[in-house]
Design a protein around this motif. Structure first.
Motif, PDB file in Angstrom:
ATOM      1  N   ASP A  60       0.845  -1.299  -0.018  1.00 15.06           N
ATOM      2  CA  ASP A  60       0.037  -0.243   0.076  1.00 15.06           C
ATOM      3  C   ASP A  60       0.799   1.223  -0.068  1.00 15.06           C
ATOM      4  OD1 ASP A  60       0.993  -0.151   2.578  1.00 15.06           O
ATOM      5  OD2 ASP A  60      -0.911  -0.324   3.653  1.00 15.06           O
ATOM      6  N   SER A  61       2.207   1.092  -0.146  1.00 15.60           N
ATOM      7  CA  SER A  61       2.870   2.292  -0.350  1.00 15.60           C
ATOM      8  C   SER A  61       3.814   2.587  -1.498  1.00 15.60           C
ATOM      9  CB  SER A  61       3.816   2.422   1.061  1.00 15.60           C
ATOM     10  OG  SER A  61       4.703   1.313   1.068  1.00 15.60           O
TER      11      SER A  61
ATOM     12  N   ARG B 142       4.808   3.237  -5.320  1.00 17.56           N
ATOM     13  CA  ARG B 142       3.982   3.611  -6.600  1.00 17.56           C
ATOM     14  C   ARG B 142       4.672   2.733  -7.760  1.00 17.56           C
ATOM     15  NH1 ARG B 142       4.850   9.370  -9.525  1.00 17.56           N
ATOM     16  NH2 ARG B 142       3.915   8.848 -11.483  1.00 17.56           N
TER      17      ARG B 142
ATOM     18  N   TYR C 232      -2.260   7.154  -7.953  1.00 17.96           N
ATOM     19  CA  TYR C 232      -0.842   7.746  -7.900  1.00 17.96           C
ATOM     20  C   TYR C 232      -0.003   6.343  -7.785  1.00 17.96           C
ATOM     21  CZ  TYR C 232       3.678   9.733  -6.121  1.00 17.96           C
ATOM     22  OH  TYR C 232       4.733  10.079  -5.951  1.00 17.96           O
ATOM     23  N   LEU C 233      -0.666   5.524  -6.911  1.00 14.88           N
ATOM     24  CA  LEU C 233       0.153   4.192  -6.105  1.00 14.88           C
ATOM     25  C   LEU C 233      -0.164   3.124  -7.250  1.00 14.88           C
ATOM     26  CD1 LEU C 233      -0.573   4.431  -2.532  1.00 14.88           C
ATOM     27  CD2 LEU C 233       1.580   5.053  -3.878  1.00 14.88           C
ATOM     28  N   CYS C 234      -1.323   2.956  -7.867  1.00 11.78           N
ATOM     29  CA  CYS C 234      -1.567   1.828  -8.707  1.00 11.78           C
ATOM     30  C   CYS C 234      -1.145   1.647 -10.176  1.00 11.78           C
ATOM     31  CB  CYS C 234      -3.285   1.380  -8.685  1.00 11.78           C
ATOM     32  SG  CYS C 234      -3.892   0.997  -6.859  1.00 11.78           S
TER      33      CYS C 234
ATOM     34  N   ASN D 186      -5.948   3.945  -5.500  1.00 14.23           N
ATOM     35  CA  ASN D 186      -5.209   5.210  -5.495  1.00 14.23           C
ATOM     36  C   ASN D 186      -4.475   5.337  -6.814  1.00 14.23           C
ATOM     37  OD1 ASN D 186      -3.048   7.028  -5.236  1.00 14.23           O
ATOM     38  ND2 ASN D 186      -3.500   6.976  -3.049  1.00 14.23           N
TER      39      ASN D 186
ATOM     40  N   LYS E 222      -3.318  -4.893  -4.852  1.00 17.48           N
ATOM     41  CA  LYS E 222      -2.754  -3.442  -4.628  1.00 17.48           C
ATOM     42  C   LYS E 222      -4.058  -2.408  -4.826  1.00 17.48           C
ATOM     43  CE  LYS E 222       0.922  -0.393  -6.125  1.00 17.48           C
ATOM     44  NZ  LYS E 222       1.505  -0.298  -4.789  1.00 17.48           N
TER      45      LYS E 222
ATOM     46  N   SER F 193      -7.052  -3.055  -4.103  1.00 15.59           N
ATOM     47  CA  SER F 193      -7.877  -2.910  -2.971  1.00 15.59           C
ATOM     48  C   SER F 193      -7.236  -2.567  -1.737  1.00 15.59           C
ATOM     49  CB  SER F 193      -8.125  -4.428  -2.663  1.00 15.59           C
ATOM     50  OG  SER F 193      -8.728  -4.681  -1.293  1.00 15.59           O
ATOM     51  N   LEU F 194      -5.882  -2.588  -1.546  1.00 20.08           N
ATOM     52  CA  LEU F 194      -5.095  -2.018  -0.566  1.00 20.08           C
ATOM     53  C   LEU F 194      -4.948  -0.505  -0.295  1.00 20.08           C
ATOM     54  CD1 LEU F 194      -2.251  -4.578   0.034  1.00 20.08           C
ATOM     55  CD2 LEU F 194      -4.052  -4.256   1.473  1.00 20.08           C
ATOM     56  N   THR F 195      -4.962   0.082  -1.455  1.00 19.81           N
ATOM     57  CA  THR F 195      -5.026   1.401  -1.900  1.00 19.81           C
ATOM     58  C   THR F 195      -6.186   2.034  -2.306  1.00 19.81           C
ATOM     59  OG1 THR F 195      -4.383   1.378  -4.089  1.00 19.81           O
ATOM     60  CG2 THR F 195      -2.642   1.189  -2.582  1.00 19.81           C
ATOM     61  N   ASP F 196      -7.348   1.426  -2.359  1.00 22.20           N
ATOM     62  CA  ASP F 196      -8.627   1.938  -2.524  1.00 22.20           C
ATOM     63  C   ASP F 196      -8.478   2.506  -3.867  1.00 22.20           C
ATOM     64  OD1 ASP F 196     -10.067   1.328  -0.288  1.00 22.20           O
ATOM     65  OD2 ASP F 196      -9.361   3.035   0.783  1.00 22.20           O
TER      66      ASP F 196
END
Length: 219
Positions: A45-46, A48, A117-119, A115, A108, A110-113
């Protein structure tokens, strides 16, 4: 070949006449702590992740010598000790690996909703060994391309349905990284398949790959 440690590299490309570097990270192919650690980090979840490249081989996967007799024995028992039997076996193993990557991408999101920027924004399947399957490229394309209903594509479609086709784009690209004969050796015998492309065609394939990666990374 399966790497045993996480590799980091950079790709330089031109964007608006300026050099731009993109970080490329290779997840180890061999099961073990380095692979699991890299997977947890990149698909957590962190970190990118702008995009994911999955390297396929159209069934011409390398078999490590330590496992060659086990694979050969399985093929012999099935009455399929030839290139077609080996390709079928390898593609099943490959599809299982692709399914795991699709699960990691779903996790990923799911964990980041989801996101942005991250997905990852794209998933590129590179079908390597084009020099070995060039005479059968239409059949190979039907196996990997979206919407063709193959076992491989079903994993991709399930992923896209889950995360949303607007958020994740799916691409397939053939590539020939080398031009050399495929050889599977065992105590039961040897299976080979010839390379069908020359060095110039290989170099053009690699150039197309670099151009496409540049466009995806800087879209």
């Amino acid at each position: 070949m399966m790497s045993v440690a996480r590799d980091n590299g950079y790709m330089l490309s031109m964007v608006n006449h300026a050099k731009v570097s993109t970080a490329l990270t290779t997840i180890p192919g061999q099961p073990g702590r380095p692979r699991y650690a890299a997977t947890r980090f990149l698909f957590g979840d962190s970190a990118r992740v702008d995009g994911v490249v999955y390297l396929a081989s159209a069934g011409f996967d390398h078999i490590w010598p330590a496992f060659s007799d086990v694979v050969a024995d399985m093929l012999m028992r099935r009455g399929a000790f030839d290139i077609n039997g080996l390709i079928a076996r390898n593609k099943k193993t490959e599809a299982a690996g692709f399914e795991e990557i699709c699960k990691d991408i779903r996790a990923k999101f799911s964990l980041t909703d989801g996101n942005k920027y991250l997905c990852p924004k794209w998933l590129l399947v590179l079908v390597n060994k084009a020099d070995l399957y060039w005479s059968d490229r239409s059949s190979v394309a039907n196996y990997y391309l979206p919407g063709r209903g193959s076992d491989f594509d079903q994993h991709a479609q399930q992923l896209l349905n889950y995360v949303g086709r607007d958020l994740l784009k799916y691409y397939v690209l053939p590539v020939a990284a080398e031009t050399e004969e495929y050889k599977f050796g065992s105590s039961f015998g040897t299976i080979t398949s010839p390379s069908l492309l020359n060095a110039n065609q290989r170099d053009m394939s690699l150039k197309i790959l670099v151009d496409n990666l540049g466009e995806l990374c800087h879209a």
